[in-house]
Design an enzyme around this catalytic site. Structure first.
Site, PDB file in Angstrom:
ATOM      1  CG  ASP A  14      -2.025   0.990   1.170  1.00  0.00           C
ATOM      2  OD1 ASP A  14      -2.172   1.652   0.124  1.00  0.00           O
ATOM      3  OD2 ASP A  14      -2.766   1.123   2.169  1.00  0.00           O
ATOM      4  CG  ASP A 108      -3.359   3.895  -3.552  1.00  0.00           C
ATOM      5  OD1 ASP A 108      -4.234   3.110  -3.953  1.00  0.00           O
ATOM      6  OD2 ASP A 108      -3.539   4.684  -2.605  1.00  0.00           O
ATOM      7  CD  GLU A 109      -5.544  -0.763  -1.558  1.00  0.00           C
ATOM      8  OE1 GLU A 109      -5.253  -1.540  -0.623  1.00  0.00           O
ATOM      9  OE2 GLU A 109      -6.539  -0.020  -1.533  1.00  0.00           O
TER      10      GLU A 109
END
Length: 360
Positions: A14, A108-109
């Protein structure tokens, strides 16, 4: 029902305050300052906040007005999603150096299954550290990671040592960890469910574990089985590469509330243009179109229609948008409008993936 080997090795990576961190990377003048991506002190919603802004209580999905009230010296910057996608693709390229079993959740993860990996490294924790080091060395961005035997635990673990840290929950530690974990920190348990659990005397995993499957099903419906399993460390969801897009959308928050349907149609024209552009770029077509309306009092309404043929071009779907807008009387002035497609052509192309399980 008990936790049994063989165990998988799952990493959840993350990125830390990703959008805001990219803005600080590209504009060094913003480093160390409270930054909000999206929104403004007048209107709009914050898409992301730097950790400097979070210290003042600024969070994503917060109105720009409230963010400014909490942090008077906050700096608003417009989002640049093309730039975030560019950086995200570089991060994923690093992931693929270690495994092809990568399931992106957003820009983003992502989840990575490194049970078997391209480096032949038996330690998922060392792989996560190496990935985080490479992201910093190659892109100057920070990431956090969670490592455990399934996706649920890895996701929970990645929040524990944020920012710029990682947490491993080894197989022998899973049950004690879950028993001590507050139910509000169980991934997937929202504020409403947590409050309901608290009212029932369920404050941590140990309390939750004392409830029978029948009790949990009676109290929480289908989610009861999920809670019964996860508190025992059981979550069989596989890391799914090439996740199939379920919907595609475009929306706009307005500087001033709109009351006239004529003005709304004008705004919807621009939103439809953007949606068509996104659908053409991704080769996406859809059968179910939805109009999203958020009113000035922040209540929200959706209106949908499904057609027989896949649609992609604005000239084909915009008449349906008009129909949905005039379908019913508007309840109030409007602050946001959005158009989305679901029931997409991509859903038919879902591959079937088979994963093998090995000792942790």
């Amino acid at each position: 029902m008990e936790l049994q080997p063989p165990y998988r090795k799952i990493i959840h990576v993350d990125m830390d305050a990703f959008y805001a961190s990219v803005e600080q990377l590209d504009n060094p003048d913003l480093i160390g300052k409270p930054v909000a991506v999206g929104g403004s002190e007048v209107r709009g919603v914050v898409s992301a906040a730097s950790y400097e802004a979070r210290k003042y209580g600024v969070r994503s999905a917060m109105s720009g007005f409230l963010a400014k009230k909490k942090c008077p010296h906050i700096i608003f910057v417009p989002p640049r999603f093309s730039r975030y996608k560019e950086v995200s693709s570089k991060i994923r390229a690093i992931f693929y150096d270690y495994t092809d079993l990568v399931e992106p959740l957003s820009l983003d993860e992502a989840y990575l299954d490194v049970t078997e990996n391209k480096k032949g490294n038996p330690s998922a924790s060392l792989i996560a550290q190496e990935i985080r080091d490479r992201i910093w060395e190659e892109l100057q961005l920070r990431a956090s990671a969670g490592i455990s035997i399934n996706k649920f635990l890895a996701k929970v673990a990645s929040d524990i040592n944020k920012p710029n840290g990682q947490k491993t929950i080894n197989p022998e530690d899973v049950i004690p960890f879950l028993e001590d974990l507050p139910v509000a920190k169980f991934y997937g348990v929202g504020k409403v469910t947590a409050a309901k659990m608290h009212n029932l005397g369920i404050f941590n995993g140990n309390d939750l574990k004392k409830r029978t499957l029948e009790e949990l099903t009676s109290l929480f419906g289908k989610s009861g089985l999920h809670y019964y399993q996860i508190v025992r460390g059981i979550h069989n969801g596989l890391v799914k590469p090439n996740r199939i897009r379920k919907s595609i959308a475009a929306e706009r928050t307005f500087a001033e509330n709109i009351s006239s349907e004529v003005f709304m149609l004008q705004r919807l024209e621009f939103i439809a243009d953007e949606l068509e552009k996104r659908m053409l770029k991704t080769g996406t077509k859809g059968k179910t179109i939805t109009l999203k309306i958020k009113y000035s009092d922040f209540t929200q309404q959706t209106r949908s229609k499904t057609v027989a043929e896949f649609l992609q071009l604005k000239n084909d779907f915009f008449p349906l948008v008009k129909e949905l807008l005039y379908q019913d009387v508007l309840e109030n002035s409007v602050r946001l409008l959005g158009i989305s497609f679901s029931n997409l052509n991509t859903e038919k192309k879902a591959p079937v993936w088979v994963q093998l399980k090995f000792d942790f």
